[in-house]
Scaffold this motif. Sequence first.
Motif, PDB file in Angstrom:
ATOM      1  N   LEU A 166     -29.441   5.726 -11.434  1.00 43.75           N
ATOM      2  CA  LEU A 166     -29.899   6.064 -12.793  1.00 43.75           C
ATOM      3  C   LEU A 166     -28.823   6.439 -13.730  1.00 43.75           C
ATOM      4  O   LEU A 166     -28.665   6.207 -14.892  1.00 43.75           O
ATOM      5  CB  LEU A 166     -31.186   7.155 -12.697  1.00 43.75           C
ATOM      6  CG  LEU A 166     -32.423   6.592 -11.875  1.00 43.75           C
ATOM      7  CD1 LEU A 166     -33.278   8.100 -11.943  1.00 43.75           C
ATOM      8  CD2 LEU A 166     -33.030   5.409 -12.540  1.00 43.75           C
ATOM      9  N   GLY A 167     -27.930   7.405 -13.021  1.00 41.25           N
ATOM     10  CA  GLY A 167     -26.545   7.781 -13.733  1.00 41.25           C
ATOM     11  C   GLY A 167     -25.933   6.746 -14.229  1.00 41.25           C
ATOM     12  O   GLY A 167     -25.161   6.653 -15.362  1.00 41.25           O
ATOM     13  N   TYR A 168     -25.642   5.844 -13.121  1.00 41.61           N
ATOM     14  CA  TYR A 168     -24.708   4.467 -13.495  1.00 41.61           C
ATOM     15  C   TYR A 168     -25.374   3.650 -14.873  1.00 41.61           C
ATOM     16  O   TYR A 168     -24.723   3.519 -15.611  1.00 41.61           O
ATOM     17  CB  TYR A 168     -24.572   3.740 -12.551  1.00 41.61           C
ATOM     18  CG  TYR A 168     -23.833   2.672 -12.611  1.00 41.61           C
ATOM     19  CD1 TYR A 168     -22.440   2.672 -12.348  1.00 41.61           C
ATOM     20  CD2 TYR A 168     -24.374   1.087 -12.932  1.00 41.61           C
ATOM     21  CE1 TYR A 168     -21.486   1.465 -12.657  1.00 41.61           C
ATOM     22  CE2 TYR A 168     -23.390   0.158 -13.000  1.00 41.61           C
ATOM     23  CZ  TYR A 168     -22.077   0.126 -12.864  1.00 41.61           C
ATOM     24  OH  TYR A 168     -21.221  -0.770 -13.016  1.00 41.61           O
ATOM     25  N   VAL A 169     -26.673   3.375 -14.762  1.00 36.91           N
ATOM     26  CA  VAL A 169     -27.258   2.789 -16.020  1.00 36.91           C
ATOM     27  C   VAL A 169     -27.016   3.582 -17.159  1.00 36.91           C
ATOM     28  O   VAL A 169     -26.709   2.871 -18.182  1.00 36.91           O
ATOM     29  CB  VAL A 169     -28.720   2.438 -15.608  1.00 36.91           C
ATOM     30  CG1 VAL A 169     -29.467   1.981 -16.909  1.00 36.91           C
ATOM     31  CG2 VAL A 169     -28.872   1.584 -14.587  1.00 36.91           C
ATOM     32  N   VAL A 170     -27.189   4.823 -17.254  1.00 37.05           N
ATOM     33  CA  VAL A 170     -26.841   5.820 -18.407  1.00 37.05           C
ATOM     34  C   VAL A 170     -25.464   5.591 -18.898  1.00 37.05           C
ATOM     35  O   VAL A 170     -25.112   5.073 -20.179  1.00 37.05           O
ATOM     36  CB  VAL A 170     -27.337   7.110 -18.050  1.00 37.05           C
ATOM     37  CG1 VAL A 170     -26.697   8.098 -19.239  1.00 37.05           C
ATOM     38  CG2 VAL A 170     -28.796   7.483 -17.875  1.00 37.05           C
ATOM     39  N   VAL A 171     -24.615   5.651 -17.829  1.00 36.18           N
ATOM     40  CA  VAL A 171     -23.182   5.410 -18.345  1.00 36.18           C
ATOM     41  C   VAL A 171     -22.974   4.040 -18.931  1.00 36.18           C
ATOM     42  O   VAL A 171     -22.101   3.956 -19.912  1.00 36.18           O
ATOM     43  CB  VAL A 171     -22.163   5.538 -17.123  1.00 36.18           C
ATOM     44  CG1 VAL A 171     -20.916   5.455 -17.596  1.00 36.18           C
ATOM     45  CG2 VAL A 171     -22.217   7.241 -16.609  1.00 36.18           C
ATOM     46  N   CYS A 172     -23.650   3.020 -18.367  1.00 30.75           N
ATOM     47  CA  CYS A 172     -23.415   1.541 -18.787  1.00 30.75           C
ATOM     48  C   CYS A 172     -23.836   1.359 -20.298  1.00 30.75           C
ATOM     49  O   CYS A 172     -23.430   0.734 -21.046  1.00 30.75           O
ATOM     50  CB  CYS A 172     -24.231   0.799 -18.002  1.00 30.75           C
ATOM     51  SG  CYS A 172     -23.363   0.355 -16.359  1.00 30.75           S
ATOM     52  N   MET A 173     -24.989   2.173 -20.673  1.00 31.08           N
ATOM     53  CA  MET A 173     -25.449   2.198 -21.935  1.00 31.08           C
ATOM     54  C   MET A 173     -24.641   3.241 -23.054  1.00 31.08           C
ATOM     55  O   MET A 173     -24.686   2.897 -24.177  1.00 31.08           O
ATOM     56  CB  MET A 173     -26.717   2.662 -22.038  1.00 31.08           C
ATOM     57  CG  MET A 173     -27.817   1.624 -21.341  1.00 31.08           C
ATOM     58  SD  MET A 173     -27.845   0.008 -22.304  1.00 31.08           S
ATOM     59  CE  MET A 173     -26.893  -0.931 -21.029  1.00 31.08           C
ATOM     60  N   LEU A 174     -23.525   3.708 -22.578  1.00 31.17           N
ATOM     61  CA  LEU A 174     -23.052   4.619 -23.398  1.00 31.17           C
ATOM     62  C   LEU A 174     -21.872   3.765 -23.971  1.00 31.17           C
ATOM     63  O   LEU A 174     -21.520   4.080 -25.189  1.00 31.17           O
ATOM     64  CB  LEU A 174     -21.927   5.920 -22.542  1.00 31.17           C
ATOM     65  CG  LEU A 174     -22.711   6.999 -21.802  1.00 31.17           C
ATOM     66  CD1 LEU A 174     -21.915   7.885 -21.313  1.00 31.17           C
ATOM     67  CD2 LEU A 174     -23.953   7.404 -22.649  1.00 31.17           C
ATOM     68  N   GLY A 175     -21.152   2.734 -23.408  1.00 28.99           N
ATOM     69  CA  GLY A 175     -20.325   1.851 -24.269  1.00 28.99           C
ATOM     70  C   GLY A 175     -21.086   1.136 -25.248  1.00 28.99           C
ATOM     71  O   GLY A 175     -20.450   1.041 -26.416  1.00 28.99           O
ATOM     72  N   VAL A 176     -22.574   0.865 -25.054  1.00 26.41           N
ATOM     73  CA  VAL A 176     -23.373   0.077 -26.013  1.00 26.41           C
ATOM     74  C   VAL A 176     -23.529   0.855 -27.323  1.00 26.41           C
ATOM     75  O   VAL A 176     -23.356   0.662 -28.366  1.00 26.41           O
ATOM     76  CB  VAL A 176     -24.417  -0.452 -25.492  1.00 26.41           C
ATOM     77  CG1 VAL A 176     -25.384  -1.010 -26.582  1.00 26.41           C
ATOM     78  CG2 VAL A 176     -24.417  -1.239 -24.226  1.00 26.41           C
TER      79      VAL A 176
END
Length: 270
Positions: A166-176
């Motif tokens: 879940l934390g990894y997915v959140v970080v992935c969306m920070l770039g977006v």
Amino acid sequence: MITVELLKMLRRPRTWVIIGMLVALPTLVAVLLAVTDLGPQPGTGPPFLSAVLTDGTLFPLAALGVVLPLFLPIAVAVLGGDAVAGESQTGTLRYLLVRPVGRTSLLVAKLTTVIAFVLMAVLVVAAVSYMEGRLLLGRSTAAGTVSLSGSTLSSSQVAGRTAMALGYVVVCMLGVAAVALFFSTLTSSSIGAALGTIGLLIASTVLLGLDAAQSLHPYLPTRYWLSFVDLFRDPILWRDVVRGLLVQLAYLVVFSLAAWAWFTSKDIED
């Protein structure tokens, strides 16, 4: 300023409509798995996939896999694209800056709001899919969950790795979010900013399928989005996970600084 922007986001019906749409697709998948034979039967297919699609406690992972490639990035692009461009489009940007609020503070508040939306959306999707999974799919009676490597993971290991996913997915969306915010400072059209962000993500996906662009693959924003599955190997395969985190943090820093440099120097004419 951050508190004001967060409250504004929470009070907008659009926010909850978008989150509702994100929840809707995993819900449909859970219903279909519960009432049809679309999912793998016990003892058939890859063990980990079978567990994810038939064990309600693991269904949040399936939900992430459903919303991450397309729907969640579009939602973040829409919210991020509207952050500054929406204020400019409605003519409120100038009035915001007339107050004793610096442009940097406003930009930080907008980015923080988009990040808060990402965190909230991921947690809501995970929580709702967990409840739906337990209700519709039940819970496995096996002593543990079979990892992608074939070994057995305990319940505590699965819970910890799910939290990391879940934390990894959140970080992935920070770039977006940072890319969308940058485009939002370039234009007064929130739709244009969102489409610009989505266009960049589509271009990244297309380039990933081209052998001629192989040298660019490690730097593309969508390259490592689904690498959270490596967290369920035994032992964890950290290579792509770490690379994915570094790539997204690089996009976050570069595009946030670009948005700040442009926004703090542009003339506000609205």
